[in-house]
Motif scaffolding. Structure first.
Motif, short mmCIF file in Angstrom:
data_model
loop_
_atom_site.label_atom_id
_atom_site.label_comp_id
_atom_site.label_asym_id
_atom_site.label_seq_id
_atom_site.Cartn_x
_atom_site.Cartn_y
_atom_site.Cartn_z
N SER A 1 3.78 -49.86 -96.27
CA SER A 1 4.74 -49.08 -95.49
C SER A 1 5.78 -48.38 -96.37
CB SER A 1 5.45 -49.99 -94.49
OG SER A 1 6.06 -51.04 -95.20
N SER A 2 5.85 -48.74 -97.67
CA SER A 2 6.85 -48.10 -98.53
C SER A 2 6.28 -46.87 -99.25
CB SER A 2 7.36 -49.11 -99.57
OG SER A 2 6.33 -49.38 -100.50
N LEU A 3 4.99 -46.58 -99.01
CA LEU A 3 4.34 -45.48 -99.74
C LEU A 3 4.00 -44.32 -98.81
CD1 LEU A 3 1.85 -47.67 -101.81
CD2 LEU A 3 3.99 -46.67 -102.63
N ASN A 4 3.99 -43.13 -99.37
CA ASN A 4 3.57 -41.97 -98.58
C ASN A 4 2.04 -41.87 -98.68
OD1 ASN A 4 3.08 -39.57 -97.40
ND2 ASN A 4 4.19 -38.31 -98.89
N ILE B 1 -5.53 -55.05 -110.72
CA ILE B 1 -4.95 -54.90 -112.06
C ILE B 1 -5.19 -53.49 -112.61
CG2 ILE B 1 -5.23 -55.68 -114.48
CD1 ILE B 1 -5.59 -58.51 -113.32
N HIS B 2 -6.42 -52.97 -112.40
CA HIS B 2 -6.77 -51.69 -113.03
C HIS B 2 -6.46 -50.46 -112.16
CE1 HIS B 2 -8.35 -53.61 -116.52
NE2 HIS B 2 -9.02 -54.45 -115.75
N ALA B 3 -6.11 -50.66 -110.92
CA ALA B 3 -5.80 -49.50 -110.06
C ALA B 3 -4.55 -48.79 -110.56
CB ALA B 3 -5.59 -49.97 -108.62
N ASN B 4 -4.58 -47.48 -110.51
CA ASN B 4 -3.36 -46.73 -110.84
C ASN B 4 -2.27 -47.07 -109.83
OD1 ASN B 4 -4.13 -45.38 -113.17
ND2 ASN B 4 -5.28 -43.87 -111.97
N ALA B 5 -2.69 -47.26 -108.59
CA ALA B 5 -1.71 -47.63 -107.56
C ALA B 5 -2.35 -48.66 -106.64
CB ALA B 5 -1.30 -46.41 -106.76
N ALA B 6 -1.66 -49.77 -106.43
CA ALA B 6 -2.18 -50.81 -105.53
C ALA B 6 -1.02 -51.40 -104.74
CB ALA B 6 -2.88 -51.91 -106.33
N CYS B 7 -1.30 -51.82 -103.52
CA CYS B 7 -0.24 -52.41 -102.70
C CYS B 7 -0.85 -53.41 -101.72
CB CYS B 7 0.50 -51.32 -101.93
SG CYS B 7 -0.48 -50.59 -100.62
N SER B 8 0.01 -54.14 -101.03
CA SER B 8 -0.46 -55.09 -100.02
C SER B 8 -0.63 -54.39 -98.69
CB SER B 8 0.56 -56.22 -99.87
OG SER B 8 1.82 -55.68 -99.52
N GLY B 9 -1.59 -54.87 -97.88
CA GLY B 9 -1.76 -54.37 -96.53
C GLY B 9 -0.90 -55.17 -95.55
N TYR C 1 -5.24 -48.40 -103.84
CA TYR C 1 -6.03 -49.59 -103.53
C TYR C 1 -5.15 -50.53 -102.69
CZ TYR C 1 -9.62 -53.16 -104.15
OH TYR C 1 -10.62 -54.09 -103.93
N VAL C 2 -5.57 -50.75 -101.45
CA VAL C 2 -4.78 -51.59 -100.55
C VAL C 2 -5.47 -52.94 -100.43
CG1 VAL C 2 -3.77 -51.78 -98.24
CG2 VAL C 2 -4.14 -49.51 -99.26
N PHE C 3 -4.77 -54.00 -100.76
CA PHE C 3 -5.38 -55.32 -100.66
C PHE C 3 -4.89 -56.00 -99.38
CE2 PHE C 3 -5.97 -59.81 -101.26
CZ PHE C 3 -7.29 -59.84 -101.68
N ASP C 4 -5.84 -56.25 -98.46
CA ASP C 4 -5.45 -56.83 -97.17
C ASP C 4 -6.31 -58.05 -96.83
OD1 ASP C 4 -3.57 -56.64 -95.16
OD2 ASP C 4 -4.84 -55.46 -93.83
#
Ligand code: AMP
Length: 383
Positions: A5-8, A155-163, A135-138
């Protein structure tokens, strides 16, 4: 930890690791809970016109080999109905149709068909992690596994976040682990002490009461010096069970249901000091003392049935207990496959404050362990 929710994410391509490891029989999904649990993240992404590639495992195929019985196609069919639009199955990570198909939701075939998943390779992790913009990890249910789609990809994603599901799980479980309102009661049942020893030890140090059930209770009953006949017990756990009993928090059943066979030969109700040498304890009755404790608790943690509840002869204890939990006004949290099927069988899921989608991950989180996927997510920073 960076939250979705903090990302566009407007019009972005998202790879979302979900846990759609569901039971399938003759091509039909038997339990939709885990698919429905993905809805908050998927709806949120669709509302922002994002494109989605879902990644999940299913069962335990031989790594790197396509096996029809472990195909996610039946899951895609069930998910299409739940999500209200076609979920397109993608067979290869190299497929140019990824994010360019007719459907906004695609599902990659069982990630365990791909080389490198189990070995947590950098190659597969890098590919998966950077297949989209984010990359969204849920997949809370697999967050205890160090595999390419649950660890190296983050680890290797340029951008990753939690779902959104992962955030909900962490919030609810942390509440039961660290911010517990007292009195705090844990109910730990199931087959074996050994598989839950770390959980029992950790919870015993935090809870006011630990109610034991199932085969686990049998080992404690033996440790208390009673005859357990032919019951399932673990001899190697008796000493540690005795030590835990001496700490005064473990509560044993007062009455148990015995039988000479699992099929129900000579079923009897017995006091715990009256079990015969030819009998097995297969269920327990919920004593008035236990009912009072459950109803008076502000926090209740439940994992594992009180008896062999799959058989109606031995389901009474688990049924009674689930009804007491449903009545309680405290914050109740339940986890584990067997526990959730007992809840679905005997009460309304909404009568429990929070039902975790995790089995092994739920246990390890409640043991106080740092789960690899969550650890990897915590290390990510905004670009
Ligand atoms: P777990 O996966 O450790 O939560 O164990 C769940 C299983 O424990 C269920 O399949 C139950 O049938 C089994 N179980 C529960 N109580 C007993 C008991 N008294 N004797 C043998 N098995 C039991």
């Amino acid at each position: 930890m960076i939250k979705l929710s903090s990302l566009n994410i407007a019009n972005r391509n998202l790879v979302i690791r979900v846990d759609m490891n569901v039971p399938i029989k003759e091509g039909d999904v038997q339990d939709l809970t885990r698919i429905k649990a993905c809805l908050p993240t998927i709806n949120y992404a669709l509302d922002q016109d994002a494109k989605i590639l879902l990644v999940s495992h299913l069962g335990r195929p031989t790594e790197g080999t396509y096996e029809e019985i472990f195909s996610l196609k039946p899951v895609a069919k069930a998910a299409s109905e739940i999500f209200g639009q076609r979920v397109e199955v993608i067979e290869s990570i190299e497929d140019p149709a990824i994010f360019h198909g007719n459907s906004s939701i695609q599902l990659l075939e069982n990630i365990r068909f791909f080389d490198g998943e189990k070995a947590n390779t950098e190659e597969l992790g890098d590919k998966l992690g950077n297949l989209g913009d984010l990359y969204v990890f849920d997949a809370f249910g697999t967050s205890h596994r160090e595999q390419a789609s649950t660890h190296s990809s983050i680890i290797h994603a340029n951008a990753a976040c939690s779902g959104i599901l992962l955030e909900k799980e962490i919030e609810a479980l942390t509440k039961a682990l660290n911010n517990t309102q007292k009195p705090y009661t844990a109910i730990i049942g199931g087959a074996k002490v050994s598989t839950k020893l770390e959980l029992i030890k950790n919870i015993n140090s935090k809870a006011d009461h630990v109610i034991v059930g199932g085969g686990i209770a049998n080992t404690f009953i033996k440790a208390a010096g009673y005859e357990v006949g032919q019951s399932l017990i673990e001899e190697s756990m008796v000493t540690i069970a005795k030590e835990l009993l001496d700490q005064g928090k473990v509560i044993l059943p007062e009455k148990v249901i015995t039988s000479e066979t699992f099929e129900g030969k000579n079923i009897s109700e017995r006091g715990i000091s009256d079990v015969g040498i030819n009998e097995m304890i297969l269920d327990q009755l919920v004593s008035e003392k236990i009912k009072d404790i459950v109803l008076g608790s502000k926090t209740i943690l439940w994992n594992g049935p009180l008896g062999v509840f799959e058989n109606d002869y031995f389901s009474k204890g688990t049924e009674e207990l689930s009804k007491e939990i449903a009545k309680s006004n405290g914050f109740s949290i339940a986890g584990g496959g067997e526990t959730l099927s007992a809840i679905n069988k005997f009460i309304n899921k909404d009568d429990v404050s929070y039902c975790s989608t995790g089995g092994g991950a739920f246990l390890e989180f409640m043991e106080g362990k740092d789960l690899p996927s969550i650890q990897a997510l915590k290390a990510k920073t905004y670009r």
